[in-house]
Design a protein around this motif. Structure first.
Motif, PDB file in Angstrom:
ATOM      1  N   ILE A 179       0.429  19.209  26.294  1.00  6.12           N
ATOM      2  CA  ILE A 179      -0.321  17.956  26.187  1.00  6.12           C
ATOM      3  C   ILE A 179      -0.390  17.251  27.542  1.00  6.12           C
ATOM      4  O   ILE A 179      -1.447  16.762  27.958  1.00  6.12           O
ATOM      5  CB  ILE A 179       0.337  17.039  25.135  1.00  6.12           C
ATOM      6  CG1 ILE A 179       0.177  17.642  23.737  1.00  6.12           C
ATOM      7  CG2 ILE A 179      -0.260  15.634  25.184  1.00  6.12           C
ATOM      8  CD1 ILE A 179       1.025  16.955  22.685  1.00  6.12           C
ATOM      9  N   LEU A 180       0.741  17.213  28.249  1.00  5.52           N
ATOM     10  CA  LEU A 180       0.789  16.547  29.542  1.00  5.52           C
ATOM     11  C   LEU A 180      -0.108  17.245  30.570  1.00  5.52           C
ATOM     12  O   LEU A 180      -0.803  16.592  31.352  1.00  5.52           O
ATOM     13  CB  LEU A 180       2.234  16.483  30.050  1.00  5.52           C
ATOM     14  CG  LEU A 180       3.203  15.653  29.206  1.00  5.52           C
ATOM     15  CD1 LEU A 180       4.625  15.795  29.735  1.00  5.52           C
ATOM     16  CD2 LEU A 180       2.797  14.184  29.203  1.00  5.52           C
TER      17      LEU A 180
ATOM     18  N   LEU B 121      -2.736   9.191  27.438  1.00  4.26           N
ATOM     19  CA  LEU B 121      -2.423  10.364  26.618  1.00  4.26           C
ATOM     20  C   LEU B 121      -2.981  10.198  25.205  1.00  4.26           C
ATOM     21  O   LEU B 121      -3.475  11.156  24.605  1.00  4.26           O
ATOM     22  CB  LEU B 121      -0.912  10.584  26.579  1.00  4.26           C
ATOM     23  CG  LEU B 121      -0.274  11.021  27.902  1.00  4.26           C
ATOM     24  CD1 LEU B 121       1.250  11.013  27.788  1.00  4.26           C
ATOM     25  CD2 LEU B 121      -0.769  12.406  28.315  1.00  4.26           C
TER      26      LEU B 121
ATOM     27  N   THR C 204       0.076   5.023  30.871  1.00  3.89           N
ATOM     28  CA  THR C 204       0.165   6.463  30.621  1.00  3.89           C
ATOM     29  C   THR C 204       0.174   6.761  29.121  1.00  3.89           C
ATOM     30  O   THR C 204      -0.465   7.718  28.664  1.00  3.89           O
ATOM     31  CB  THR C 204       1.417   7.056  31.290  1.00  3.89           C
ATOM     32  OG1 THR C 204       1.338   6.826  32.700  1.00  3.89           O
ATOM     33  CG2 THR C 204       1.526   8.551  31.038  1.00  3.89           C
TER      34      THR C 204
ATOM     35  N   ARG D   1      -4.151  16.696  30.240  1.00  2.00           N
ATOM     36  CA  ARG D   1      -4.837  15.460  30.629  1.00  2.00           C
ATOM     37  C   ARG D   1      -5.457  15.606  32.010  1.00  2.00           C
ATOM     38  O   ARG D   1      -4.841  16.085  32.939  1.00  2.00           O
ATOM     39  CB  ARG D   1      -3.846  14.286  30.650  1.00  2.00           C
ATOM     40  CG  ARG D   1      -4.519  12.931  30.765  1.00  2.00           C
ATOM     41  CD  ARG D   1      -3.673  11.935  31.507  1.00  2.00           C
ATOM     42  NE  ARG D   1      -3.425  12.313  32.896  1.00  2.00           N
ATOM     43  CZ  ARG D   1      -4.288  12.127  33.888  1.00  2.00           C
ATOM     44  NH1 ARG D   1      -5.463  11.566  33.651  1.00  2.00           N
ATOM     45  NH2 ARG D   1      -3.984  12.504  35.122  1.00  2.00           N
TER      46      ARG D   1
ATOM     47  N   ARG E 111      -6.633  10.957  25.257  1.00  2.00           N
ATOM     48  CA  ARG E 111      -6.865  12.406  25.300  1.00  2.00           C
ATOM     49  C   ARG E 111      -6.811  13.006  23.899  1.00  2.00           C
ATOM     50  O   ARG E 111      -7.615  13.860  23.542  1.00  2.00           O
ATOM     51  CB  ARG E 111      -5.817  13.051  26.219  1.00  2.00           C
ATOM     52  CG  ARG E 111      -5.744  14.565  26.177  1.00  2.00           C
ATOM     53  CD  ARG E 111      -7.003  15.210  26.681  1.00  2.00           C
ATOM     54  NE  ARG E 111      -6.903  16.665  26.602  1.00  2.00           N
ATOM     55  CZ  ARG E 111      -7.943  17.484  26.607  1.00  2.00           C
ATOM     56  NH1 ARG E 111      -9.171  16.996  26.702  1.00  2.00           N
ATOM     57  NH2 ARG E 111      -7.784  18.772  26.542  1.00  2.00           N
ATOM     58  N   SER E 112      -5.869  12.535  23.091  1.00  2.00           N
ATOM     59  CA  SER E 112      -5.734  13.073  21.736  1.00  2.00           C
ATOM     60  C   SER E 112      -6.928  12.719  20.858  1.00  2.00           C
ATOM     61  O   SER E 112      -7.170  13.364  19.837  1.00  2.00           O
ATOM     62  CB  SER E 112      -4.448  12.535  21.089  1.00  2.00           C
ATOM     63  OG  SER E 112      -4.587  11.171  20.721  1.00  2.00           O
TER      64      SER E 112
END
Length: 298
Positions: A93-94, A234, A230, A97, A237-238
C-alpha cells in the motif's frame, strides 16, 4: 472527551489502565469502610494534566472508565491482532502511492472528502494536541487565483535572484549559494514558462485542495501535520483518488502573511502542509525504485 468516573461495579482492578496512563492520574485507594472490594480505582486530575489520549479506555477489558463525550471506542480485528494485516500488504500500500500531477476535471464527491478527513482525524499528535484545522478548497476560480498568487511570488523571486547586483550585495550564505545554482534557476524558469503556456504548475488544475493549519507548539506541529496529511493521502489512494503534497505553496504561505489572511486563516496559526486531490489521469504500472537508506547501527 473528559473522564468523569470509574464504574466500580464492573472494574476488575486489573491495573492495566495504570500502566497506560503516562500522567499517572489513576491509582488504587485503600479499602473504604463498608465496601465489598478491597481497593477502589480512582482518577484524580487536579491540575488538568490528562492529555485525553484514551489509552486507559482502550485497554480496559470491561469499559469501566466512563467519559463525557466523543466517539464510542472503536475495535476491530486489526486492533485485537497486530498481524491482521501482514507487513507485505502494508508495504504494498505504501509503495503504491504516487504523487499525481494530472487530474480529470471531475469533482471529488463530498462523501469521499469526508472519508479522507475521517482518516486524518485519527492521526497521532504530540501530547494528543489534535490542534489541526482544515481548509477545503473546491472552487475552481479560487484555486486558480491561489495558484496565480503563488506564481506571482515565484516571478518576483526569480527576477530578484537572477539579478547579479542583488545577488552580490543582498544575498549571502545558503541563500546566495542556492540563487547561484543553475538547476535552481532553471527549475524556476521552467515552472514560469509552463504557466505562460496555460498550464497550472502549482496545483495541476486539481478540483480540490486540502490544507492543514495549526498553532505552533514546540517543534512538533510540523511533524504532527505530516502524519495527518499522510493518513489522508493514503486514504485517498484507497478510494481511487490521487494526491500530491504542494510544498511550494506551503513555503509561500509560511513566508507571506497576507496569503493566510486572503484564505481566512486566523492569526497565530501556521499552514503546515496541503495536498491536491482529484481523479488521476495517470495509470501507473509500477512503483519506481528508491535509494538505499543511510543507516548507522550502534
Amino acid at each position: 472527551m473528559r473522564i468523569i468516573r470509574i464504574n466500580q461495579e464492573i472494574c476488575t482492578r486489573c491495573g492495566q489502565c495504570l500502566s497506560q496512563c503516562s500522567s499517572r492520574l489513576l491509582s488504587f485507594s485503600e479499602k473504604e469502610e463498608g465496601s465489598k472490594n478491597s481497593t477502589k480505582l480512582i482518577f484524580k486530575d487536579p491540575t488538568n494534566s490528562c492529555s485525553l489520549c484514551g489509552h486507559c479506555l482502550a485497554v480496559c477489558p470491561t469499559e469501566a472508565i466512563e467519559y463525557d463525550k466523543g466517539d464510542p471506542c472503536f475495535t476491530s480485528a486489526a486492533i485485537l491482532d497486530p498481524k491482521h494485516y501482514s507487513y507485505d500488504n502494508i508495504l504494498e500500500i505504501l509503495r503504491a502511492r504516487r504523487s499525481i500531477r494530472q487530474y480529470h476535471a471531475k469533482a471529488v464527491s463530498r462523501e469521499d472528502i469526508k472519508a479522507i478527513l475521517e482518516a486524518m482525524r485519527y492521526a497521532p499528535s504530540a501530547s494528543n494536541e489534535q490542534n489541526w484545522e482544515y481548509l477545503i478548497l473546491t472552487d475552481s476560480k479560487q484555486i486558480q487565483e491561489f495558484s496565480q498568487k503563488v506564481l506571482n511570488m515565484i516571478r518576483l523571486t526569480y527576477k530578484l535572484v537572477s539579478n547579479s547586483l542583488i545577488n552580490t550585495l543582498f544575498l549571502w550564505g545558503p541563500t546566495r549559494k542556492l540563487a547561484r545554482d543553475p538547476s535552481f534557476l532553471f527549475s524556476m524558469k521552467n515552472l514560469l514558462n509552463r504557466a505562460d503556456r496555460g498550464e497550472d504548475p502549482i496545483f495541476f488544475k486539481a478540483p480540490c485542495i486540502i490544507l492543514l493549519h495549526s498553532p505552533i507548539y514546540g517543534n512538533l506541529a510540523g511533524n504532527d501535520a505530516g502524519i495527518a496529511l499522510t493518513h489522508g493521502m493514503l486514504a485517498a489512494r484507497s478510494l481511487g483518488l490521487g494526491t500530491c503534497w504542494i510544498g511550494i505553496a506551503q513555503e509561500t504561505m509560511q513566508r507571506i502573511g497576507k496569503f493566510n489572511r486572503w484564505l481566512g486563516i486566523p492569526k497565530g496559526r501556521t499552514v503546515w502542509g496541503m495536498f491536491t486531490l482529484g481523479h488521476p489521469k495517470e495509470s501507473f504500472q509500477r512503483a519506481p525504485p528508491r535509494e538505499p537508506l543511510r543507516i548507522v547501527w550502534k
